[in-house]
Write a protein that holds these residues in place. Structure first.
Motif, PDB file in Angstrom:
ATOM      1  N   THR A  89      13.775  12.183   3.326  1.00 19.44           N
ATOM      2  CA  THR A  89      13.206  12.790   2.125  1.00 19.44           C
ATOM      3  C   THR A  89      13.536  11.962   0.889  1.00 19.44           C
ATOM      4  O   THR A  89      12.679  11.778   0.007  1.00 19.44           O
TER       5      THR A  89
ATOM      6  N   THR B 181      10.538  10.206  -1.371  1.00 16.77           N
ATOM      7  CA  THR B 181      10.325  10.593  -2.770  1.00 16.77           C
ATOM      8  C   THR B 181      10.930   9.607  -3.749  1.00 16.77           C
ATOM      9  O   THR B 181      10.975   9.883  -4.953  1.00 16.77           O
TER      10      THR B 181
ATOM     11  N   VAL C 273      14.061  18.523  -3.722  1.00  8.28           N
ATOM     12  CA  VAL C 273      13.249  18.084  -2.592  1.00  8.28           C
ATOM     13  C   VAL C 273      11.918  18.808  -2.653  1.00  8.28           C
ATOM     14  O   VAL C 273      11.784  19.848  -3.289  1.00  8.28           O
TER      15      VAL C 273
END
Length: 464
Positions: free
Chosen positions: A264, A268, A461
């Motif tokens: 993650t 990102t 997140v």
């Protein structure tokens, strides 16, 4: 749970939007909530009580044991690692008794089997001093600080030759002992653990054992830092730099297979927002605030190039962990037999330590530990809404449990900035909409208590 999403006043909204469109980062924070710039008197007092004279005394006493090699004498009362660890424990017990007996001091022992740097089964003993937190909602959260008290000379297997280890790592051990003795007089919401560990030179043995046990017991270690080689303010050329310390902070962890968390971060663009990097930002903020004129220089590596220290076993078990080290190591005074060649003295002797500098590093450690242990926990389950395409950024998080919580603070920075550039205190809500694009900025959410103590930021997140 239904989240309450707050927005800013229309004037600040307009200012933020115009600034964002102009490429600037809005940084103003309306005067609401606790005063986040006010010094905490308790932390100022702790910092002021760190003594270079006591640190020097600890270092000279440790050097006086001749060697503290992990496989050295354990029977003598005057030489070897056994005498050293008994003295450390007795000194910490003395401090604890003088300050009300709340400091819990104990040996943490295990037998290390034969390995590349251990020629026979050897008892490796950490000295651990625990100061329990006093706020029930926070007491299970722990912050660990360490230094290693073992030493070595040129031959890693030489267990009897002189190995004074004044800098590596009596300096870190003395700093931890001084912090424990000073901070035992104070109360903190969360628990503090002061460790002097053994077996570092033989392969991080003591730290690994303690970290393994902590992981098995599922201890809530919110942050760990080790102090290793913090004794000298000059390099091998004699250049003095007593104005900064290096703080090594890992980004993406070293793993054979990436975890969902790491995937993650990569997906990102959050490689610079790992738990350790967030902890490092908090340590830098507190350290530079309470020790003015002294820079905490965050090095974006887990340690020095292809080298390691006692924070690494914690990193490997998913904990946020950092390493403090002096600006430039002098390798003629590290891992060297005592000798003089062509008029140059080799060996890790007290005459090459700068005790005032060590005290400054200890003050940074103590300020950071106190600030973290007084602050709320970092917010949990921070998410950014992604259900629709929009130029605002909507953040959500779970509420903290601490009774002294004042609210939350949203922070942000441009994607090429190493530290937070803008902030907004948003109060006791569990969501907030920022008129800045998640394409162009990184965000975090901090928890703030009623005295203005601030947690590390939590990275959001995606909310799928």
């Amino acid at each position: 749970m239904k989240h309450r999403i707050a927005t800013r006043s229309s004037l600040f909204l307009l200012t933020a939007i115009l600034a964002a469109r102009a490429g600037a980062v809005p940084a103003s924070e309306p005067a609401s909530g606790p005063d986040l710039q006010r010094h905490q008197p308790q932390i100022d007092q702790i910092v002021s009580h760190i003594s270079p004279q006591r640190i020097e005394g600890y270092i000279r006493k440790l050097v006086g044991f001749k060697t503290r090699h992990t496989m050295s004498d354990t029977v003598s009362d005057t030489e070897g690692i056994g005498a050293a660890r008994r003295w450390i424990k007795a000194e910490l017990e003395r401090c604890g008794a003088a300050d009300g007996g709340r400091l819990q001091v104990a040996f943490d022992s295990h037998i290390s089997p034969v390995s590349a740097r251990i020629s026979k089964p050897t008892e490796v003993v950490n000295v651990v001093a625990t100061l329990p937190g006093t706020q029930p909602a926070s007491a299970a959260r722990m912050y660990v600080v360490s230094g290693h008290y073992d030493s070595r000379n040129s031959d890693i297997m030489d267990a009897s030759g002189a190995a004074p280890g004044a800098n590596d790592d009596a300096s870190g051990t003395a700093a931890v002992m001084e912090m424990a003795c000073v901070m035992a007089r104070h109360h903190f919401d969360a628990t503090l653990v002061f460790m002097t560990v053994a077996g570092e030179e033989q392969g991080l043995l003591g730290a690994t054992h303690w970290a393994e046990q902590a992981s098995a017991r599922k201890l809530d270690i919110a942050g760990m830092f080790t102090n290793d080689i913090i004794g000298s303010s000059h390099d091998e050329h004699g250049k003095i730099d007593n104005t900064q310390v290096r703080l090594f902070a890992e980004g993406l962890p070293v793993q054979k297979e990436n975890s969902a968390t790491v995937r993650t971060l990569v997906q990102t663009g959050g490689e610079n927002d790992s738990l350790s990097r967030q902890l490092a930002r908090a340590v830098k903020a507190a350290g530079e605030r309470y020790v003015p004129g002294f820079k905490v220089n965050i090095i974006q590596r887990r340690d020095r190039y292809l080298r390691g220290g006692d924070h690494m076993p914690f990193l490997e078990r998913g904990y946020a962990a950092l390493r403090f080290t002096e600006p430039a190591e002098d390798f003629s005074h590290q891992h060297q037999d005592l000798r003089t060649e062509n008029g140059k003295v080799y060996g890790d002797l007290p005459q090459f330590d700068d005790f005032d500098y060590i005290a400054r590093v200890a003050r940074v450690n103590a300020a950071a530990l106190a600030s973290l242990a007084l602050a709320p926990a970092a917010p949990r389950q921070v998410q950014v809404r992604t259900a629709q395409l929009e130029n605002d950024t909507a953040l959500l998080w779970q509420p903290n449990a601490e009774p002294d919580l004042a609210g939350y603070r949203v922070v942000w920075r441009a994607t090429d900035a190493p530290d937070w550039q803008g902030a907004q205190f948003v109060g006791k809500v569990t969501g907030y909409r920022v008129p800045l694009s998640k394409d162009n900025y990184y965000f975090g959410v901090q928890a703030v208590d009623q005295d203005g103590n601030v947690s590390p930021a939590s990275y959001p997140v995606p909310l799928r």
